[in-house]
Design a protein around this motif. Structure first.
Motif, PDB file in Angstrom:
ATOM      1  N   GLN A 186     -13.162  20.055   0.550  1.00  0.00           N
ATOM      2  CA  GLN A 186     -11.638  20.160   1.537  1.00  0.00           C
ATOM      3  C   GLN A 186     -11.625  21.409   2.024  1.00  0.00           C
ATOM      4  O   GLN A 186     -11.467  21.603   3.070  1.00  0.00           O
ATOM      5  CB  GLN A 186     -10.673  19.653   0.829  1.00  0.00           C
ATOM      6  CG  GLN A 186      -9.311  19.260   1.839  1.00  0.00           C
ATOM      7  CD  GLN A 186      -9.600  18.437   3.001  1.00  0.00           C
ATOM      8  OE1 GLN A 186     -10.167  17.257   2.732  1.00  0.00           O
ATOM      9  NE2 GLN A 186      -9.560  18.891   4.143  1.00  0.00           N
ATOM     10  N   ALA A 187     -11.636  22.640   0.893  1.00  0.00           N
ATOM     11  CA  ALA A 187     -11.529  23.830   1.504  1.00  0.00           C
ATOM     12  C   ALA A 187     -12.550  24.324   2.386  1.00  0.00           C
ATOM     13  O   ALA A 187     -12.178  24.785   3.503  1.00  0.00           O
ATOM     14  CB  ALA A 187     -11.523  24.814   0.102  1.00  0.00           C
ATOM     15  N   PHE A 188     -13.762  24.036   2.076  1.00  0.00           N
ATOM     16  CA  PHE A 188     -15.112  24.347   3.066  1.00  0.00           C
ATOM     17  C   PHE A 188     -14.711  23.695   4.496  1.00  0.00           C
ATOM     18  O   PHE A 188     -14.843  24.367   5.302  1.00  0.00           O
ATOM     19  CB  PHE A 188     -16.376  23.816   2.464  1.00  0.00           C
ATOM     20  CG  PHE A 188     -17.423  23.685   3.351  1.00  0.00           C
ATOM     21  CD1 PHE A 188     -18.106  25.020   3.438  1.00  0.00           C
ATOM     22  CD2 PHE A 188     -17.924  22.894   4.131  1.00  0.00           C
ATOM     23  CE1 PHE A 188     -18.944  25.470   4.451  1.00  0.00           C
ATOM     24  CE2 PHE A 188     -18.971  23.005   5.011  1.00  0.00           C
ATOM     25  CZ  PHE A 188     -19.499  24.502   5.045  1.00  0.00           C
ATOM     26  N   LYS A 189     -14.236  22.317   4.336  1.00  0.00           N
ATOM     27  CA  LYS A 189     -14.114  21.796   5.457  1.00  0.00           C
ATOM     28  C   LYS A 189     -12.965  22.510   6.386  1.00  0.00           C
ATOM     29  O   LYS A 189     -12.997  22.502   7.659  1.00  0.00           O
ATOM     30  CB  LYS A 189     -13.716  20.105   5.459  1.00  0.00           C
ATOM     31  CG  LYS A 189     -13.299  19.473   6.502  1.00  0.00           C
ATOM     32  CD  LYS A 189     -13.307  17.851   6.220  1.00  0.00           C
ATOM     33  CE  LYS A 189     -12.855  17.119   7.589  1.00  0.00           C
ATOM     34  NZ  LYS A 189     -12.458  17.714   8.803  1.00  0.00           N
ATOM     35  N   ASP A 190     -11.794  22.648   5.772  1.00  0.00           N
ATOM     36  CA  ASP A 190     -10.618  23.363   6.323  1.00  0.00           C
ATOM     37  C   ASP A 190     -11.137  24.677   6.807  1.00  0.00           C
ATOM     38  O   ASP A 190     -10.756  25.174   8.028  1.00  0.00           O
ATOM     39  CB  ASP A 190      -9.653  23.480   5.442  1.00  0.00           C
ATOM     40  CG  ASP A 190      -9.040  22.458   4.961  1.00  0.00           C
ATOM     41  OD1 ASP A 190      -8.944  21.313   5.435  1.00  0.00           O
ATOM     42  OD2 ASP A 190      -8.064  22.259   3.799  1.00  0.00           O
ATOM     43  N   LEU A 191     -11.996  25.501   6.531  1.00  0.00           N
ATOM     44  CA  LEU A 191     -12.426  26.791   6.746  1.00  0.00           C
ATOM     45  C   LEU A 191     -13.341  26.483   8.222  1.00  0.00           C
ATOM     46  O   LEU A 191     -13.222  27.151   9.222  1.00  0.00           O
ATOM     47  CB  LEU A 191     -13.192  27.613   5.711  1.00  0.00           C
ATOM     48  CG  LEU A 191     -12.294  28.150   4.693  1.00  0.00           C
ATOM     49  CD1 LEU A 191     -13.140  28.777   3.455  1.00  0.00           C
ATOM     50  CD2 LEU A 191     -11.393  29.213   5.327  1.00  0.00           C
ATOM     51  N   ASN A 192     -14.143  25.294   7.965  1.00  0.00           N
ATOM     52  CA  ASN A 192     -15.113  25.068   8.980  1.00  0.00           C
ATOM     53  C   ASN A 192     -14.425  24.515  10.290  1.00  0.00           C
ATOM     54  O   ASN A 192     -14.822  24.920  11.239  1.00  0.00           O
ATOM     55  CB  ASN A 192     -15.907  24.034   8.715  1.00  0.00           C
ATOM     56  CG  ASN A 192     -17.312  23.965   9.601  1.00  0.00           C
ATOM     57  OD1 ASN A 192     -17.835  24.818  10.119  1.00  0.00           O
ATOM     58  ND2 ASN A 192     -17.624  22.581  10.080  1.00  0.00           N
ATOM     59  N   ASP A 193     -13.476  23.877   9.997  1.00  0.00           N
ATOM     60  CA  ASP A 193     -12.328  23.427  11.146  1.00  0.00           C
ATOM     61  C   ASP A 193     -11.707  24.356  11.941  1.00  0.00           C
ATOM     62  O   ASP A 193     -11.159  24.133  12.966  1.00  0.00           O
ATOM     63  CB  ASP A 193     -11.890  22.079  10.558  1.00  0.00           C
ATOM     64  CG  ASP A 193     -12.430  21.072  10.295  1.00  0.00           C
ATOM     65  OD1 ASP A 193     -13.585  20.995  10.668  1.00  0.00           O
ATOM     66  OD2 ASP A 193     -11.914  20.053   9.730  1.00  0.00           O
ATOM     67  N   ASN A 194     -11.254  25.272  11.197  1.00  0.00           N
ATOM     68  CA  ASN A 194     -10.202  26.276  11.516  1.00  0.00           C
ATOM     69  C   ASN A 194     -10.612  27.700  11.922  1.00  0.00           C
ATOM     70  O   ASN A 194      -9.761  28.495  12.542  1.00  0.00           O
ATOM     71  CB  ASN A 194      -8.808  26.302  10.547  1.00  0.00           C
ATOM     72  CG  ASN A 194      -8.189  24.974  10.426  1.00  0.00           C
ATOM     73  OD1 ASN A 194      -7.542  24.650  11.490  1.00  0.00           O
ATOM     74  ND2 ASN A 194      -8.467  24.179   9.426  1.00  0.00           N
ATOM     75  N   LEU A 195     -11.866  27.940  11.664  1.00  0.00           N
ATOM     76  CA  LEU A 195     -12.307  29.330  12.073  1.00  0.00           C
ATOM     77  C   LEU A 195     -13.436  29.192  12.878  1.00  0.00           C
ATOM     78  O   LEU A 195     -14.262  28.362  12.702  1.00  0.00           O
ATOM     79  CB  LEU A 195     -12.629  30.018  10.546  1.00  0.00           C
ATOM     80  CG  LEU A 195     -11.779  30.586   9.700  1.00  0.00           C
ATOM     81  CD1 LEU A 195     -12.311  31.211   8.665  1.00  0.00           C
ATOM     82  CD2 LEU A 195     -10.668  31.361  10.377  1.00  0.00           C
ATOM     83  N   SER A 196     -13.492  30.179  13.855  1.00  0.00           N
ATOM     84  CA  SER A 196     -14.791  30.163  14.664  1.00  0.00           C
ATOM     85  C   SER A 196     -16.104  30.366  13.714  1.00  0.00           C
ATOM     86  O   SER A 196     -15.885  30.958  12.664  1.00  0.00           O
ATOM     87  CB  SER A 196     -14.590  31.368  15.727  1.00  0.00           C
ATOM     88  OG  SER A 196     -14.734  32.696  15.191  1.00  0.00           O
TER      89      SER A 196
END
Length: 82
Positions: A23-33
């Protein structure tokens, strides 16, 4: 943009920790360029102690940081990492 399916191994003590990491990986991927994501990883890999520093200065849930708080964080960061 294309979507790729990958196979990856992740170390975790149990399924709950695995879900948190993914989930942390997904959140970073979704919210950072892309560039910001890669840059963040480079900073963390080069300076792993920054994670504990961030935990230390992170505001409590729902708390807004004041200008005074930001100045205190900057002073702590300068003392620790400069």
């Amino acid at each position: 943009m294309k979507v790729y399916s990958i196979s990856q191994s992740v170390e975790a003590k149990d399924e709950a920790q695995l879900k948190e990491k993914l989930q942390a990986f997904k959140d970073l991927n979704d919210n950072l360029s892309h560039d910001d994501f890669v840059g963040a990883v480079e900073v963390i890999v080069s300076n792993p102690e920054i994670v504990e520093f961030i935990k230390e200065v992170m505001p409590e849930d729902g708390k807004e940081l004041s200008l005074f708080d930001y100045l205190g964080i900057a002073k702590k960061a300068y003392a620790k990492f400069a």
